[in-house]
Design a protein around this motif. Structure first.
Motif, PDB file in Angstrom:
ATOM      1  N   PRO A 192      58.507  -0.503  44.417  1.00  0.00           N
ATOM      2  CA  PRO A 192      57.938   0.844  44.474  1.00  0.00           C
ATOM      3  C   PRO A 192      58.166   1.478  45.841  1.00  0.00           C
ATOM      4  CG  PRO A 192      56.205  -0.756  44.822  1.00  0.00           C
ATOM      5  CD  PRO A 192      57.458  -1.546  44.528  1.00  0.00           C
ATOM      6  N   GLU A 193      58.016   2.780  45.877  1.00  0.00           N
ATOM      7  CA  GLU A 193      58.062   3.477  47.157  1.00  0.00           C
ATOM      8  C   GLU A 193      56.729   3.263  47.870  1.00  0.00           C
ATOM      9  OE1 GLU A 193      59.272   7.896  48.912  1.00  0.00           O
ATOM     10  OE2 GLU A 193      59.070   7.552  46.756  1.00  0.00           O
ATOM     11  N   GLY A 194      56.773   2.990  49.156  1.00  0.00           N
ATOM     12  CA  GLY A 194      55.542   2.750  49.895  1.00  0.00           C
ATOM     13  C   GLY A 194      55.120   1.299  49.836  1.00  0.00           C
ATOM     14  N   ALA A 195      53.912   1.047  50.266  1.00  0.00           N
ATOM     15  CA  ALA A 195      53.416  -0.317  50.396  1.00  0.00           C
ATOM     16  C   ALA A 195      53.118  -0.937  49.037  1.00  0.00           C
ATOM     17  CB  ALA A 195      52.162  -0.334  51.264  1.00  0.00           C
ATOM     18  N   VAL A 196      53.396  -2.218  48.909  1.00  0.00           N
ATOM     19  CA  VAL A 196      53.040  -2.992  47.715  1.00  0.00           C
ATOM     20  C   VAL A 196      51.630  -3.543  47.889  1.00  0.00           C
ATOM     21  CG1 VAL A 196      53.559  -5.074  46.396  1.00  0.00           C
ATOM     22  CG2 VAL A 196      55.422  -3.607  47.206  1.00  0.00           C
ATOM     23  N   ASP A 197      50.766  -3.335  46.868  1.00  0.00           N
ATOM     24  CA  ASP A 197      49.406  -3.873  46.979  1.00  0.00           C
ATOM     25  C   ASP A 197      49.045  -4.833  45.863  1.00  0.00           C
ATOM     26  OD1 ASP A 197      48.835  -2.251  44.769  1.00  0.00           O
ATOM     27  OD2 ASP A 197      47.889  -0.694  45.976  1.00  0.00           O
ATOM     28  N   ARG A 198      49.963  -5.076  44.915  1.00  0.00           N
ATOM     29  CA  ARG A 198      49.733  -6.053  43.854  1.00  0.00           C
ATOM     30  C   ARG A 198      51.056  -6.358  43.172  1.00  0.00           C
ATOM     31  NH1 ARG A 198      44.976  -3.717  41.346  1.00  0.00           N
ATOM     32  NH2 ARG A 198      44.806  -2.869  43.451  1.00  0.00           N
ATOM     33  N   VAL A 199      51.122  -7.501  42.499  1.00  0.00           N
ATOM     34  CA  VAL A 199      52.369  -7.956  41.889  1.00  0.00           C
ATOM     35  C   VAL A 199      52.090  -8.368  40.443  1.00  0.00           C
ATOM     36  CG1 VAL A 199      54.292  -9.574  42.029  1.00  0.00           C
ATOM     37  CG2 VAL A 199      53.166  -8.796  44.138  1.00  0.00           C
ATOM     38  N   LEU A 200      52.950  -7.905  39.518  1.00  0.00           N
ATOM     39  CA  LEU A 200      52.829  -8.248  38.106  1.00  0.00           C
ATOM     40  C   LEU A 200      54.115  -8.923  37.654  1.00  0.00           C
ATOM     41  CD1 LEU A 200      51.091  -7.998  35.500  1.00  0.00           C
ATOM     42  CD2 LEU A 200      52.309  -5.862  35.033  1.00  0.00           C
ATOM     43  N   TYR A 201      54.007 -10.165  37.185  1.00  0.00           N
ATOM     44  CA  TYR A 201      55.139 -10.916  36.656  1.00  0.00           C
ATOM     45  C   TYR A 201      55.217 -10.670  35.147  1.00  0.00           C
ATOM     46  CZ  TYR A 201      55.252 -13.170  41.192  1.00  0.00           C
ATOM     47  OH  TYR A 201      55.346 -13.386  42.544  1.00  0.00           O
ATOM     48  N   VAL A 202      56.415 -10.320  34.671  1.00  0.00           N
ATOM     49  CA  VAL A 202      56.582  -9.926  33.267  1.00  0.00           C
ATOM     50  C   VAL A 202      57.742 -10.718  32.670  1.00  0.00           C
ATOM     51  CG1 VAL A 202      56.721  -7.984  31.669  1.00  0.00           C
ATOM     52  CG2 VAL A 202      55.892  -7.603  34.008  1.00  0.00           C
ATOM     53  N   HIS A 203      57.541 -11.237  31.473  1.00  0.00           N
ATOM     54  CA  HIS A 203      58.557 -12.047  30.808  1.00  0.00           C
ATOM     55  C   HIS A 203      59.603 -11.160  30.120  1.00  0.00           C
ATOM     56  CE1 HIS A 203      55.636 -15.079  31.690  1.00  0.00           C
ATOM     57  NE2 HIS A 203      54.750 -14.507  30.906  1.00  0.00           N
ATOM     58  N   ASP A 204      60.725 -11.792  29.710  1.00  0.00           N
ATOM     59  CA  ASP A 204      61.829 -11.079  29.053  1.00  0.00           C
ATOM     60  C   ASP A 204      62.327  -9.932  29.933  1.00  0.00           C
ATOM     61  OD1 ASP A 204      62.034 -12.583  26.595  1.00  0.00           O
ATOM     62  OD2 ASP A 204      60.141 -11.662  25.989  1.00  0.00           O
ATOM     63  N   GLY A 205      62.658 -10.276  31.185  1.00  0.00           N
ATOM     64  CA  GLY A 205      63.022  -9.255  32.161  1.00  0.00           C
ATOM     65  C   GLY A 205      64.158  -8.359  31.741  1.00  0.00           C
ATOM     66  N   GLN A 206      65.116  -8.868  30.945  1.00  0.00           N
ATOM     67  CA  GLN A 206      66.269  -8.062  30.559  1.00  0.00           C
ATOM     68  C   GLN A 206      65.910  -6.957  29.568  1.00  0.00           C
ATOM     69  OE1 GLN A 206      65.554 -11.292  29.764  1.00  0.00           O
ATOM     70  NE2 GLN A 206      67.168 -12.108  28.435  1.00  0.00           N
ATOM     71  N   ASN A 207      64.703  -6.992  29.020  1.00  0.00           N
ATOM     72  CA  ASN A 207      64.278  -5.963  28.060  1.00  0.00           C
ATOM     73  C   ASN A 207      63.399  -4.891  28.687  1.00  0.00           C
ATOM     74  OD1 ASN A 207      65.518  -7.705  26.302  1.00  0.00           O
ATOM     75  ND2 ASN A 207      63.663  -8.296  25.210  1.00  0.00           N
ATOM     76  N   LEU A 208      63.073  -4.997  29.962  1.00  0.00           N
ATOM     77  CA  LEU A 208      61.995  -4.190  30.525  1.00  0.00           C
ATOM     78  C   LEU A 208      62.421  -2.839  31.072  1.00  0.00           C
ATOM     79  CD1 LEU A 208      60.116  -6.999  32.490  1.00  0.00           C
ATOM     80  CD2 LEU A 208      59.699  -6.205  30.146  1.00  0.00           C
ATOM     81  N   PHE A 209      63.560  -2.758  31.737  1.00  0.00           N
ATOM     82  CA  PHE A 209      63.885  -1.590  32.539  1.00  0.00           C
ATOM     83  C   PHE A 209      65.053  -0.760  32.011  1.00  0.00           C
ATOM     84  CE2 PHE A 209      62.296  -4.939  35.486  1.00  0.00           C
ATOM     85  CZ  PHE A 209      61.102  -4.324  35.838  1.00  0.00           C
ATOM     86  N   ASP A 210      65.981  -1.377  31.323  1.00  0.00           N
ATOM     87  CA  ASP A 210      67.237  -0.728  30.929  1.00  0.00           C
ATOM     88  C   ASP A 210      67.036   0.129  29.684  1.00  0.00           C
ATOM     89  OD1 ASP A 210      69.820  -0.011  30.316  1.00  0.00           O
ATOM     90  OD2 ASP A 210      70.626  -2.039  30.404  1.00  0.00           O
ATOM     91  N   PRO A 211      67.290   1.453  29.772  1.00  0.00           N
ATOM     92  CA  PRO A 211      67.167   2.301  28.581  1.00  0.00           C
ATOM     93  C   PRO A 211      68.136   1.920  27.470  1.00  0.00           C
ATOM     94  CG  PRO A 211      67.223   3.635  30.582  1.00  0.00           C
ATOM     95  CD  PRO A 211      67.592   2.238  30.981  1.00  0.00           C
ATOM     96  N   ALA A 212      69.198   1.173  27.817  1.00  0.00           N
ATOM     97  CA  ALA A 212      70.142   0.714  26.799  1.00  0.00           C
ATOM     98  C   ALA A 212      69.743  -0.634  26.221  1.00  0.00           C
ATOM     99  CB  ALA A 212      71.546   0.619  27.390  1.00  0.00           C
TER     100      ALA A 212
END
Length: 428
Positions: A192-212
């Motif tokens: 994220p932009e700015g300071a990080v204040d918490r972390v979330l680990y998420v499974h199936d990483g290849q499905n999370l961010f890509d619109p394709a």
């Protein structure tokens, strides 16, 4: 990615087969697309986290080229781990294309016209001085592809874009993160932009961010609250085994499968989290989240390593795993959490679907309606277990449940409601 619930044998078999597919993600080559970037502000690195920077030590270009000529893929991986591609060198950044046809480097720096790269032993290369956050692709002026080795990337209306030394919000990727027990895999990080204040680990990483991605992916970055570092851990072809805490049977007469969840939960704690901590820090509440079998393994990890996670979220979690096979009587997550006398974490669980929740085979799990869908009955039963009198979980405070009637078991449905658990995590 769909996981099997208690449905027809054919449907269970199809779901089980589908679980094993490893899908593409950030940085994978895209053969088509447009050479132009969007008119919006280029997203790039922020928060002082893990991308390339001007302070990185510079290796002489000829030394890197010699490594590439000796063992191209090993050198690509080594420098991806060290500084990320493109590699900072004297005079700018070294870019490498391994495509035989995409021999031009184009980007915002040259109005997407493209500069000829130098041909070499199984790769093409060029050194250019680009401003921080610049977008680029490899091209032959007909096909356009993001750099499959770039550390940082983003997405716009033309698809994936590779980034140079970003300083605003962006995605980063780390290859081949593994240990003695778990096969190496890619770890994708939303910085994220700015300071990080918490972390979330998420499974199936290849499905999370890509619109394709499958069913359009989760677009998780579009829902990320300020200050949340999102760590997407890719699944592998061994997903079904890694994401399950005990064995079960999903086909009548089939073999018992699964049961490597302890090793996967330990991999997150002992390998992935120290890796992230060393590169980005790990401040504030730590959470874990997933869908289907990913929801199951998240609840397992929160219970196995109690106190390690402040939050665990499950979307359509396969909470009846352990009792799907007609002759299987292994501990389900419903039974495990029913035995809790202390909270493992603040919990979120949901499902779509619907159905009549009955225990036809007398195993204590109300999952025997063949028409039930999206693990509805198993999650409803777990909700009831968590909110019963005497439970250490308090509804609306330490456990949150949602039913999205009729919602399907896929990424599009999870994307439509993932903002809900993110808001709960943000408020911790």
């Amino acid at each position: 990615m769909a996981a099997p619930g208690r449905e027809t044998a054919a449907r269970r078999a199809a779901a089980g087969a589908g679980i094993l597919a490893a899908l593409a993600g950030c940085g994978d080559a895209e053969p088509g697309g447009s050479p132009r970037a969007s008119d919006g502000t280029a997203t790039s690195a922020g928060a002082g986290a893990g991308g390339q920077g001007g302070g990185a030590s510079e290796t002489p270009v000829e030394a890197i080229l010699a490594e590439l000529r000796a063992d191209r893929d090993a050198a690509l991986l080594a420098h991806a781990a060290r500084t990320g591609w493109p590699v900072p060198v004297d005079g700018g950044y070294l870019f490498v294309s391994t495509s035989a046809s995409l021999r031009l480097l184009a980007g915002e720096h040259d109005g997407w016209t493209g500069a000829e790269m130098t041909g070499d032993a199984g790769f093409h290369w060029i050194v250019l001085n680009m401003p921080a956050g610049a977008r680029y692709k490899f091209t032959d002026r007909t096909a356009w592809a993001a750099d499959p080795w770039s550390r940082a990337c983003t997405y716009d209306e033309f698809g994936e874009m590779s980034l140079v030394a970003p300083r605003e919000a962006h995605l980063e990727r780390h290859f081949a993160v593994g240990d003695a027990a778990m096969a190496p895999r890619t770890v994708r990080v939303w910085v994220p932009e700015g300071a990080v204040d918490r972390v979330l680990y998420v499974h199936d990483g290849q499905n999370l961010f890509d619109p394709a991605g499958p069913a359009g992916g989760w677009h998780l970055q579009d829902h990320a609250p300020p200050g949340v570092l999102l760590v997407g851990v890719d699944s592998t072809p061994a997903r079904l085994a890694e994401y399950t805490h005990v064995e079960d049977r999903i086909e009548e007469g089939g073999a018992l499968i699964g049961g490597e969840g302890d090793a996967y939960a330990d991999f997150l704690r002992d390998t992935v989290r120290p890796f992230i901590r060393a590169r980005y820090g790990e401040p504030g509440p730590i959470g874990i989240m997933g869908s289907s079998l990913g929801g199951l393994i998240g609840f397992h990890a929160a219970a196995r390593h109690r106190g390690e996670y402040a939050f665990a979220a499950s979307l359509s979690g396969t909470m009846g795993w352990g009792s799907i096979g007609a002759d299987v009587r292994h501990e389900t997550m419903i039974e495990r959490y029913a035995a809790h006398t202390e909270r493992a974490a603040t919990l979120y669980l949901d499902s779509g679907g619907g159905g009549d929740c009955v225990d036809g085979d007398g195993d204590g799990i109300e999952d025997d309606d063949p028409a039930a869908a999206d693990n509805y009955c198993e999650n409803l039963q777990l909700r009831d277990v968590l909110t019963r009198v005497g439970s250490p979980y308090v509804e609306g405070e330490s456990v949150f449940y949602a039913w999205h009637a009729g919602a399907t078991h896929d990424e599009a449905a999870w994307a439509a409601r993932v903002a809900d658990p993110l808001r709960i995590f943000e408020a911790l």
